[in-house]
Write an enzyme that holds these catalytic residues in place. Structure first.
Site, mmCIF file in Angstrom:
data_model
loop_
_atom_site.group_PDB
_atom_site.id
_atom_site.type_symbol
_atom_site.label_atom_id
_atom_site.label_comp_id
_atom_site.label_asym_id
_atom_site.label_seq_id
_atom_site.Cartn_x
_atom_site.Cartn_y
_atom_site.Cartn_z
ATOM 1 N N HIS A 1 24.974 98.418 36.893
ATOM 2 C CA HIS A 1 23.634 98.651 37.426
ATOM 3 C C HIS A 1 23.650 98.496 38.945
ATOM 4 O O HIS A 1 22.599 98.381 39.576
ATOM 5 C CB HIS A 1 22.625 97.696 36.779
ATOM 6 C CG HIS A 1 22.351 98.035 35.337
ATOM 7 N ND1 HIS A 1 23.210 97.663 34.309
ATOM 8 C CD2 HIS A 1 21.360 98.743 34.744
ATOM 9 C CE1 HIS A 1 22.731 98.107 33.151
ATOM 10 N NE2 HIS A 1 21.619 98.773 33.388
ATOM 11 N N ASP B 1 33.987 94.286 36.877
ATOM 12 C CA ASP B 1 33.528 92.978 37.333
ATOM 13 C C ASP B 1 34.370 92.614 38.533
ATOM 14 O O ASP B 1 35.601 92.704 38.500
ATOM 15 C CB ASP B 1 33.638 91.909 36.245
ATOM 16 C CG ASP B 1 32.692 90.757 36.559
ATOM 17 O OD1 ASP B 1 31.464 90.985 36.554
ATOM 18 O OD2 ASP B 1 33.164 89.642 36.848
ATOM 19 N N LYS C 1 38.360 103.180 52.780
ATOM 20 C CA LYS C 1 38.195 102.007 51.910
ATOM 21 C C LYS C 1 38.855 102.285 50.553
ATOM 22 O O LYS C 1 39.550 101.434 50.006
ATOM 23 C CB LYS C 1 36.710 101.660 51.744
ATOM 24 C CG LYS C 1 36.505 100.470 50.795
ATOM 25 C CD LYS C 1 35.044 100.066 50.568
ATOM 26 C CE LYS C 1 34.974 99.013 49.445
ATOM 27 N NZ LYS C 1 33.615 98.662 49.028
ATOM 28 N N ALA D 1 24.294 100.141 42.382
ATOM 29 C CA ALA D 1 24.364 101.507 42.924
ATOM 30 C C ALA D 1 25.605 101.718 43.787
ATOM 31 O O ALA D 1 26.197 102.809 43.775
ATOM 32 C CB ALA D 1 23.097 101.807 43.730
HETATM 33 P P1 ITT Z 1 27.125 95.138 37.521
HETATM 34 O O1 ITT Z 1 27.426 93.835 36.834
HETATM 35 O O2 ITT Z 1 25.912 95.829 36.990
HETATM 36 O O3 ITT Z 1 28.327 96.037 37.599
HETATM 37 P P2 ITT Z 1 26.901 93.428 39.830
HETATM 38 O O4 ITT Z 1 26.537 93.681 41.241
HETATM 39 O O5 ITT Z 1 26.143 92.343 39.105
HETATM 40 O O6 ITT Z 1 26.769 94.820 39.060
HETATM 41 P P3 ITT Z 1 29.320 91.861 39.574
HETATM 42 O O7 ITT Z 1 28.704 90.913 38.618
HETATM 43 O O8 ITT Z 1 30.711 92.332 39.279
HETATM 44 O O9 ITT Z 1 28.450 93.165 39.743
HETATM 45 O O10 ITT Z 1 29.253 91.214 41.002
HETATM 46 C C1 ITT Z 1 30.232 91.498 41.950
HETATM 47 C C2 ITT Z 1 29.672 91.356 43.335
HETATM 48 O O11 ITT Z 1 30.799 91.305 44.208
HETATM 49 C C3 ITT Z 1 28.872 92.573 43.749
HETATM 50 O O12 ITT Z 1 27.501 92.424 43.489
HETATM 51 C C4 ITT Z 1 29.187 92.675 45.247
HETATM 52 O O13 ITT Z 1 28.348 91.920 45.996
HETATM 53 C C5 ITT Z 1 30.558 92.039 45.364
HETATM 54 N N1 ITT Z 1 31.524 93.124 45.505
HETATM 55 C C6 ITT Z 1 32.297 93.666 44.536
HETATM 56 N N2 ITT Z 1 33.010 94.695 45.023
HETATM 57 C C7 ITT Z 1 32.666 94.816 46.309
HETATM 58 C C8 ITT Z 1 33.058 95.698 47.331
HETATM 59 O O14 ITT Z 1 33.898 96.698 47.127
HETATM 60 N N3 ITT Z 1 32.508 95.514 48.527
HETATM 61 C C9 ITT Z 1 31.635 94.533 48.760
HETATM 62 N N4 ITT Z 1 31.190 93.670 47.849
HETATM 63 C C10 ITT Z 1 31.712 93.804 46.623
#
Ligand code: ITT
Length: 209
Positions: free
Chosen positions: A15, A75, A189, A17
């Site tokens: 969820h 995740d 990236k 974006a």
């Molecule tokens: P979903 O679970 O719906 O996929 P979420 O945002 O809750 O969305 P996560 O629980 O995996 O996802 O949280 C991971 C967080 O880590 C995410 O919200 C970002 O803030 C950070 N993150 C992950 N990948 C990143 C990236 O490529 N660049 C910057 N921040 C990132």
């Protein structure tokens, strides 16, 4: 050998974006018909796991069961060495702002500031090494699943720089670069990110490339 996707429909069980955009772009060349969990109205399952693998599987399995289609979940999170790997699986939680003008929401500047504040509190010589992790889980409606793990190393920079990407990108400087992830063109990236690393493993296993 892992079960293979083949072509056809794939639910992207996120969820977020920013992630959805990156995943769709990374999958673009492989002829998958990607459908987002949001467009199917799938609920967000509680992320009760203590590891990236557990949480990725919770999300992928829930989406596959609810949709009857294969589902891919991501995740991910940022781990800071001097903070004993925090925020790690709690990376998104550090941005939760429960009540902002009556609405729950996420504040990435607050979250990045929390990391920086904790590093500064440890003193000026504190190492700023960190890494992003990404675990991809692919699940089928019958319960079969496979996971792929990726990582990108870097350092925490302050103040935040750049407007591209999402989440903690403005404070993450990947090893060997001077720009933050948020200053790099998305293709740059994608060449070096934790998500690209996990995707490379998935592509090799799933598509034989
Ligand atoms: P979903 O679970 O719906 O996929 P979420 O945002 O809750 O969305 P996560 O629980 O995996 O996802 O949280 C991971 C967080 O880590 C995410 O919200 C970002 O803030 C950070 N993150 C992950 N990948 C990143 C990236 O490529 N660049 C910057 N921040 C990132």
């Amino acid at each position: 050998m892992s079960r293979r996707l083949g072509g056809g429909k794939l639910v992207i069980a996120t969820h977020n974006a920013g992630k959805l955009k990156e995943i769709a772009r990374l999958l673009d060349p492989y002829g998958m018909d990607c459908i987002s969990a949001g467009s199917l109205g799938l609920p967000e399952p509680p992320e009760t796991g203590k590891t990236f693998v557990e949480n990725a599987l919770i999300k992928a399995r829930a989406a596959a069961e609810a949709s009857g289609l294969p589902a891919l979940a991501d995740d991910s999170g940022l781990s800071v060495a001097a903070l004993d790997g925090r925020p790690g699986v709690y990376t998104a939680d550090w941005a939760e702002r429960q009540w902002f003008e009556g609405e729950p929401g996420r504040d990435w500047y607050m979250a990045m500031g929390k990391v920086e504040g904790m590093l500064q509190a440890l003193g000026p010589d504190t190492p700023r090494d960190c890494w992003f992790s990404c675990t991809l889980a692919l699940a089928w409606p019958d319960g079969e699943h496979v996971v792929y793990e990726g990582r990108a190393d870097g350092t925490i920079s302050w103040p935040p720089r750049g407007t591209m990407g999402f989440g903690y990108d403005p404070v993450f400087v990947p090893v060997g670069r001077e720009q933050t992830f948020a200053e790099l063109d998305p293709d740059e990236k994608h060449a070096i990110s934790h998500r690209a690393d996990a995707f490379a493993k998935m592509k090799a296993d799933q598509f034989g490339i």
